[in-house]
Design an enzyme around this catalytic site. Structure first.
Site, PDB file in Angstrom:
ATOM      1  N   GLU A  18       0.814  -1.218   0.000  1.00  0.00           N
ATOM      2  CA  GLU A  18       0.000   0.000   0.000  1.00  0.00           C
ATOM      3  C   GLU A  18       0.850   1.272   0.000  1.00  0.00           C
ATOM      4  O   GLU A  18       0.491   2.256  -0.641  1.00  0.00           O
ATOM      5  CB  GLU A  18      -0.972   0.001   1.183  1.00  0.00           C
TER       6      GLU A  18
ATOM      7  N   HIS B 168     -12.433  -4.738   8.191  1.00  0.00           N
ATOM      8  CA  HIS B 168     -12.884  -4.568   6.810  1.00  0.00           C
ATOM      9  C   HIS B 168     -14.204  -3.810   6.747  1.00  0.00           C
ATOM     10  O   HIS B 168     -14.992  -3.997   5.826  1.00  0.00           O
ATOM     11  CB  HIS B 168     -13.064  -5.930   6.130  1.00  0.00           C
TER      12      HIS B 168
END
Ligand SMILES: Cc1ncc(C[n+]2csc(CCOP(=O)(O)OP(=O)(O)O)c2C)c(N)n1
Lengths: 324, 319
Positions: free
Chosen positions: A60, A129
Site C-alpha cells: 500500500e 474490513h
C-alpha cells in the site's frame, strides 16, 4: 433515462477520463486482470492496456508513493486501496506526503491524485474490513474527501476528482455498489463543495452521508406519513463542505439530525454540530441530534453488527425526539 | 580513474562550498539565529557531490532531512537555501519548508522529506512517470542507513525492481541513525545486501571517496537510463558532528569520531589533487575565499530578506 449502478458509474467515469486524458492511469491490487475485488475496474485493462492499468503487489505504501510521485510529475493516478481500513498501513503517504508536499514547497508541486477505496460495514467481516474513517481524513488540510451516495453523484464526482489538482480520497460504500439510479449518457461533472438536497422538507433537516443518505430518505418517507416534513441533505463532499446549504436548511427548519455510519465520537457529525452551534445557534429550536455508531469496533456477528449501525428506525426516533 | 583532474577539482570546489555553508549554518544556529531542527552533512560531502554529479540536469533528485549538501550540489543558489533556513520569503520554499524541506522544481530537486524512508516509494512514482511517457530521465533518491529498515524502503525497492523503473537508490550510510549504530539496527553487514532480495544490483563503495561514489552512481544511473531497472548503491560515510545540531554524541566512541576526522573526504581529495598536481596551495586558498564570500553573501541576502506575509501561511494548501 437509463439506470446504472454505482460500480458501473465509477467504471464509466474511469473509462471516460482515461480515454480523454492519457495522463490518467489506475493502479492497485487485483484491479487489472480480474478488474478489482469488487469488479469496479473490470474491462479497463483490456481497453487501455497493462501500462495504464497496473496490478501491484500488496504494498500500500508503494501504491500511494507511486501515486504521489507520478502526480507530482503531471500524471493523474487513480490508486485503489482495496479496503479503507488498509489506509492504516500507508497513512504516511496521505498524512505527511500527499497533503503536505504542495504546501511545504510553496506550491511548486501539485498533486492531482485520487485514492479510491471501499468503505463501510454491513458485510459481516468484523473490525478490519468495515470501518468508516472519513473523519480522520477530513481532519487533514490538503486532502479532499468524497462520499457519493448515488450512481449519478459517483460518476460526476469522480470525474471532477480526476480532473482536479488535489489529492482526493474517494470513499465507495460496499453496500452501495449495486444500487441503481438514473445516469445520463451525456457527460456531466459535479463540483466539489456543493451539497445535494435529496429531498425537500420544512420541519427537520437530516444531514446524511453515503449509505446513510438512503436510510435517511427511507426515514423521511415514514415520517411524512406521520406528518413530519423532512429535508434530506447529502453533502457529497465532506472536504470541502458546503456549509451554506446546511445553514440555509437549518435556518428554515430549526431542527437538525446528522446521520453517519462512522463513530459518533469525533465524527463528521461533531464538526457539523459545531458549525451549527457557532453559526446558526439562534435559529435552533431543538438540540442538535446525531445518529451514528457507538464507540466500539464492528463485531462479526450479524445481529451485533446491525445493532450498532444507524438504521431507519433509529433515525425516525431521533427526528421524533426533537419534533414534539 | 573515471574523472579528469578538472572534473575532480570542480567536485572539490562544490564540497568546499557545502562545508563552508554547513559550518556557517552551525555557527548561526549556535548563536540562536536559526529556528528549527538542523541536520548537517559535514563529513558527507563526497556522497552529496559524487551522487548528484552523476545526474543530468533533468534527472530528479529526492532527499531527506540531511540534504543541504544535495541541494547545493544540484545547483540551488546558496542564497535561496540560506533564506529558507532563515524562514524568509525569498527561501526556496518561501520559508514554509525549512532545513528538512528544500525544493527547486526548475532544478529538479523534489521536496526533501522529514519522514525517514518515504522518498523511496515516491521516487518510484517519479520514475514511473518518466517510463510511461518515454522520457529519458532517472529518479535518484538518497537516504540514510536508518531508512533501510522501513517498510517504505522494502515496498519501494521491490516495486521499482518489479516494474524495472529508471530509479537509483543511494544509501548514504553514515553508520548511525541518531544514536543507533547500523550494527544495532541491521542484521546484514552491508545495506547493499538488501538488493539481492529484489534481484537488482547492489554495491557498497567508500563514501569518503568522491570518485568512487560518482562511479558507482553513474553506472547505476546509466543502467536505469538504458531501461535496465533500478540499483542500490551504498556509500559508507561518516558524520563529523552530531545527528542534529545540538547532539553531544555521548553514544559514539571517541575513536569513531577521530576516525571520521581522519577520513574527512575533503582532506582526502585535497591530498590526492595536490599529489597529482591538479591543485596548488594557492588554488585551495582561492577556492575557500570564494566559498566564504558566497556564504557571506547568502547570509546577508537571507538576513535582508523579509519574512513572508501572514497570508502566506494560508496559501498552497489546495491546488
Ligand atoms: C519515519 C521516521 N521515524 C523517525 C524519525 C526521527 N528521525 C529523524 S532523523 C532519524 C535518524 C535517521 O537516520 P538515517 O536514516 O541513518 O539518516 P541520518 O540522520 O544518519 O542522515 C530519526 C530516527 C523520522 N524523521 N521519520
Amino acid at each position: 433515462m437509463r439506470e446504472i449502478n454505482i460500480s458501473e458509474a465509477i467504471r464509466e467515469a474511469l473509462g471516460e477520463e482515461m480515454a480523454r486524458d492519457e495522463n490518467v492511469f489506475v493502479l492497485g491490487e487485483d484491479i487489472g486482470l480480474i478488474g478489482g475485488d469488487f469488479g469496479v475496474t473490470r474491462g479497463l485493462m483490456a481497453r487501455f492496456g497493462a501500462d495504464r492499468v497496473r496490478d501491484t503487489p500488496i504494498s500500500e505504501s508503494a501504491i500511494l508513493g507511486t501515486a504521489v510521485g507520478s502526480a507530482a510529475m503531471g500524471l493523474r493516478p487513480v490508486a485503489e486501496i482495496m479496503f479503507s481500513d488498509f489506509l492504516g498501513v500507508c497513512m504516511d503517504m496521505l498524512l505527511n506526503q500527499a497533503s503536505k508536499i504542495r504546501y511545504m514547497s510553496a506550491g511548486q508541486w501539485t498533486l492531482p491524485m485520487v485514492v479510491r477505496t471501499a468503505t463501510g460495514a454491513g458485510t459481516r467481516s468484523s473490525s478490519q474490513h468495515t470501518q468508516s474513517l472519513e473523519a480522520i481524513f477530513m481532519h487533514i488540510p490538503g486532502l479532499q474527501v468524497v462520499m457519493p451516495s448515488t450512481a449519478y453523484d459517483a460518476k460526476g464526482l469522480l470525474k471532477t476528482a480526476i480532473r482536479g489538482n488535489n489529492p482526493v480520497l474517494y470513499l465507495e460504500h460496499k453496500l452501495l455498489y449495486f444500487v441503481k439510479n438514473q445516469v445520463p449518457e451525456e457527460e456531466y461533472l459535479i463540483p466539489f463543495g456543493k451539497a445535494d438536497i435529496k429531498r425537500s422538507g420544512d420541519d427537520v433537516t437530516l444531514i446524511a452521508t453515503s449509505l446513510m443518505v438512503h436510510r435517511a430518505l427511507a426515514a423521511a418517507d415514514k415520517l411524512k406519513g406521520q406528518g413530519i416534513s423532512v429535508e434530506v441533505i447529502d453533502p457529497r463532499t465532506i472536504a470541502p463542505l458546503d456549509k451554506d446549504t446546511i445553514l440555509e436548511s437549518v435556518k428554515k427548519t430549526g431542527r437538525v439530525v446528522i446521520v453517519h455510519e462512522a463513530w459518533k465520537k469525533g465524527g463528521f457529525g461533531s464538526e457539523v454540530a459545531a458549525i451549527l452551534a457557532e453559526e446558526a445557534f439562534d435559529y435552533l429550536d431543538a438540540p442538535i441530534k446525531r445518529v451514528a455508531t457507538p464507540d466500539t469496533p464492528i463485531p462479526f456477528c450479524p445481529i451485533l453488527e446491525d445493532s450498532l449501525l444507524p438504521d431507519e428506525e433509529k433515525i425516525v426516533r431521533a427526528v421524533k425526539e426533537i419534533s414534539s | 580513474m573515471v574523472l579528469s583532474d578538472t572534473e575532480l577539482v570542480e567536485f572539490y570546489k562544490t564540497m568546499i562550498r557545502i562545508r563552508l555553508f554547513e559550518e556557517k549554518v552551525q555557527e548561526l544556529f549556535r548563536k540562536g539565529e536559526l529556528p528549527g531542527f538542523l541536520h548537517l552533512c559535514m563529513g558527507q560531502e563526497a556522497v552529496a557531490v559524487g551522487s548528484t554529479g552523476a545526474l543530468l540536469k533533468d534527472d530528479m533528485l529526492l532527499g531527506g532531512h540531511r540534504a543541504h549538501g544535495h541541494a547545493i550540489a544540484k545547483g540551488i543558489p546558496m542564497r535561496k537555501i540560506m533564506a529558507e533556513l532563515f524562514a524568509k520569503e525569498s527561501g526556496c520554499c518561501k520559508g514554509k519548508g525549512g532545513s528538512m524541506h528544500l525544493s527547486d522544481r526548475d532544478l529538479c530537486l523534489f521536496l526533501t522529506t522529514g519522514i525517514v524512508g518515504s522518498s523511496i516509494p515516491i521516487a518510484d512514482g517519479i520514475a514511473f512517470s518518466f517510463k510511461l511517457r518515454g522520457e529519458n530521465r532517472v529518479a535518484v533518491t538518497v537516504f540514510g542507513d536508518g531508512a533501510n529498515n522501513t517498510g517504505a524502503f522494502h515496498e519501494g525497492i521491490n516495486l521499482a525492481a518489479l516494474w524495472k523503473l529508471p530509479a537509483v537508490f543511494v544509501c548514504d550510510n553514515n553508520q548511525y541513525a541518531i544514536s543507533t549504530h547500523v550494527s544495532r539496527s541491521t542484521p546484514i553487514a552491508n545495506v547493499s545486501g538488501r538488493a539481492k532480495a529484489y534481484n537488482i544490483p547492489g554495491v557498497t563503495v567508500d563514501g569518503q571517496d568522491v570518485e568512487a561514489v560518482y562511479e558507482a552512481v553513474k553506472e547505476a544511473v546509466d543502467r536505469a537510463r538504458d531501461g535496465n531497472g533500478p540499483s542500490l548503491v551504498e556509500c559508507k560515510s561518516a558524520r563529523l558532528y552530531g545527528s542534529y545540531a545540538a547532539d553531544s554524541q555521548s553514544y559514539r566512541p571517541k575513536e569513531d569520531i577521530e576516525e571520521a576526522a581522519r577520513r574527512d573526504p575533503i582532506s582526502l581529495l585535497k591530498a590526492r589533487l595536490m599529489k597529482s598536481g591538479a591543485l596548488k596551495e594557492g588554488d585551495d586558498e582561492m577556492i575557500r575565499k570564494d566559498g566564504v564570500a558566497e556564504v557571506e553573501d547568502a547570509v546577508r541576502y537571507a538576513k535582508e530578506s523579509p519574512y513572508p506575509e501572514p497570508e502566506e501561511a494560508l496559501r498552497d494548501v489546495y491546488g
